[in-house]
Motif scaffolding. Structure first.
Motif, short mmCIF file in Angstrom:
data_model
loop_
_atom_site.label_atom_id
_atom_site.label_comp_id
_atom_site.label_asym_id
_atom_site.label_seq_id
_atom_site.Cartn_x
_atom_site.Cartn_y
_atom_site.Cartn_z
N GLU A 38 0.91 -1.17 -0.02
CA GLU A 38 0.20 0.18 -0.59
C GLU A 38 1.30 1.50 0.03
O GLU A 38 0.25 2.27 -0.61
N LEU A 39 1.83 1.44 0.42
CA LEU A 39 2.76 2.36 0.63
C LEU A 39 3.97 1.90 -0.27
O LEU A 39 4.76 2.92 -1.46
N HIS A 40 4.69 0.94 -0.43
CA HIS A 40 5.66 0.52 -1.11
C HIS A 40 6.36 -0.81 -1.59
O HIS A 40 6.55 -1.48 -0.70
N TYR A 41 7.09 -1.11 -1.90
CA TYR A 41 7.60 -2.60 -2.53
C TYR A 41 9.29 -2.55 -1.90
O TYR A 41 9.85 -2.96 -2.61
N GLY A 42 9.05 -2.58 -0.36
CA GLY A 42 10.32 -2.78 0.30
C GLY A 42 10.40 -2.52 1.75
O GLY A 42 9.23 -2.12 1.93
#
Length: 462
Positions: free
Chosen positions: A341-345
């Motif tokens: 939902e925020l980023h792929y990390g």
């Protein structure tokens, strides 16, 4: 002293001779290779790279070398200076940049540093992309800009605050319920940038914070890997301060561990389990971790009606499978939380906010929350082989021997039994097989590992 080149970047110890360590020459060469690769992706007039670093002592020197190499290639740089790995990952797409570099050796000791490379999405490079950069570096195939075409450096020190804003804007992060819980938390920032970012986040969440080793001077007060044997100080301080929990991060803030109110480890494998439990209670879906992560995530996922999948070890592999399976949360058992939902990390700030929301809504002590999850215990071992032995052949023989069990060869050999599992992975640099086991007691996990070591020796004729 060591220099390690891999598809994910270059890592080494500071000082020594070029080619053997992470010297200024090696730093410039690898930064130039990355800049060259970046230009090959798209033919355009202007290129931009986001740069951030953890607080280790060599960070400023390495950062200046990297930034000036890129500007020498005609590439503009957004300088975040002291930052975190997930903050740089968030900043890259926000800046509409072509890529990013995080200067951190993660949990390695202070003599280490590294360049961790990102693409235009703010995600780690895949194997094909990494191999191209290594080939460019080996060939010294660089083309620097003429004097009127040099890049510029733009300083932006607001991104930790922006990152926190993005975390707090997540639908599943409830600031009000966290503030109402009146939590008191001890934070161990291992004298790196977690000592900046985590207290700022907690302040915004209305949490009383006791700081331990939060001065970002790069002088790590203990081994920076957030494991039980390194965290005696915070375990004692949580009890002394009568705190609700402790929060520990590694130097670049992508690994997260919790301490219970009793001064005991929550368990780094259970950071992801707890966050996933909360996310799945609000959002139906699938989860991903790597093959060496705890079975507890599978159990919790299935209890919520979702499906669990395991990837090869490595963040880029977890992310790839998360996208393929449309996972709502994933990560690695070392305390890495990936929330798409925020980023792929892997992002410790996201992990802290989700965990505290979960804890506040549950209205229970951290130790009770941990007790609510299935208990598994891990053992991590390795067996040294002779260089003459064919490690792949040995692993294939083990897989064949256990063919009637659930066997995966996606990454080494993973054998799933009814109540335990064994994962065997070979080293890419030396004749070693790493052996990971998990069972319902520590004694069982240790014994299973010993039995597997004996079986490997038998197969290898040792």
């Amino acid at each position: 002293m060591t220099l390690i080149k891999s598809i994910s970047g270059i890592r080494g110890t500071i000082g020594g001779k070029p080619g053997d360590n992470l010297t200024p020459l090696d730093t410039v060469k690898f930064a130039a290779a990355y800049g060259t690769w970046l230009k090959q992706q798209r033919n355009k007039d202007n290129y931009k790279v986001v740069i951030g670093r953890d607080a280790r002592i060599s960070g400023s020197m390495v950062q200046q070398l990297v930034m000036n190499t890129l500007t020498g290639m005609g590439i503009d740089v957004v300088d975040l200076d002291l930052s975190t790995t997930p903050t740089v990952e968030v900043a890259v797409p926000m800046e509409h940049a072509d890529g990013g570099i995080i200067l951190t050796a993660s949990h390695n000791p202070k003599q280490w540093n590294a360049l961790k490379l990102l693409n235009a999405k703010g995600e780690f490079l895949n194997g094909v992309e990494g191999e191209k950069i290594l080939k460019i570096a080996d060939a010294n195939d660089f083309d620097f800009a003429e004097v009127d075409e040099l890049g510029e450096i733009f300083i932006n020190d607001a991104y930790i605050d922006i990152h926190i804003d993005e975390v707090l804007n997540l639908e599943l992060v409830d600031e009000d319920v966290i503030a109402a819980a009146n939590f008191k938390v001890v934070v161990d920032g291992v004298n790196s940038t977690g000592g900046i970012a985590i207290p700022l986040l907690l302040e915004r969440l209305g949490v009383e914070t006791v700081k331990l080793y939060c001065e970002p001077n790069g002088e790590f007060p203990h081994n920076p890997e957030p494991l039980k044997e390194h965290l005696g100080d915070i375990c004692k301080l949580v009890v002394k301060e009568n705190a609700d929990l402790g929060i520990v991060v590694d130097p670049d803030v992508d690994r997260l561990a919790f301490i219970t109110e009793k001064g005991e480890m929550f368990g780094e494998e259970y950071t992801l389990v707890a966050c996933a439990d909360y996310v799945l209670s609000e959002t139906k879906g699938n989860t991903i971790s790597n093959l060496s992560s705890s079975r507890a995530l599978r159990d919790v996922t299935e209890s919520h009606g979702g499906e669990y999948f395991a990837s090869a070890v490595g963040e880029v592999n977890v992310v790839e499978l998360m996208k393929d399976k449309k996972a709502v949360i994933g990560g690695e058992g070392n305390g890495g939380i990936i929330y798409p939902e925020l980023h792929y990390g892997r992002d410790s700030l996201v992990g802290v906010a989700l965990f505290l929301t979960h804890l506040a809504k549950k209205k229970m002590a951290v130790s009770d929350l941990r007790a609510s999850y299935p208990s598994y215990f891990m053992s991590k071992n390795k067996i040294q082989l002779t260089p003459q032995l064919d490690v792949d052949k040995i692993l294939a023989a083990v897989a064949e021997h256990y063919k009637n069990e659930e066997v995966s060869t996606v990454d080494g050999v993973k054998i799933d039994f009814e109540k335990h599992w064994v994962h065997l992975r070979k080293s890419n640099t030396e004749p070693i097989i790493r052996i990971y086991t998990e069972a319902q007691t520590q004694n069982e996990a240790d014994q299973i590992a010993e039995d597997m070591i004996e079986h490997i020796k038998k197969v290898a004729g040792l």
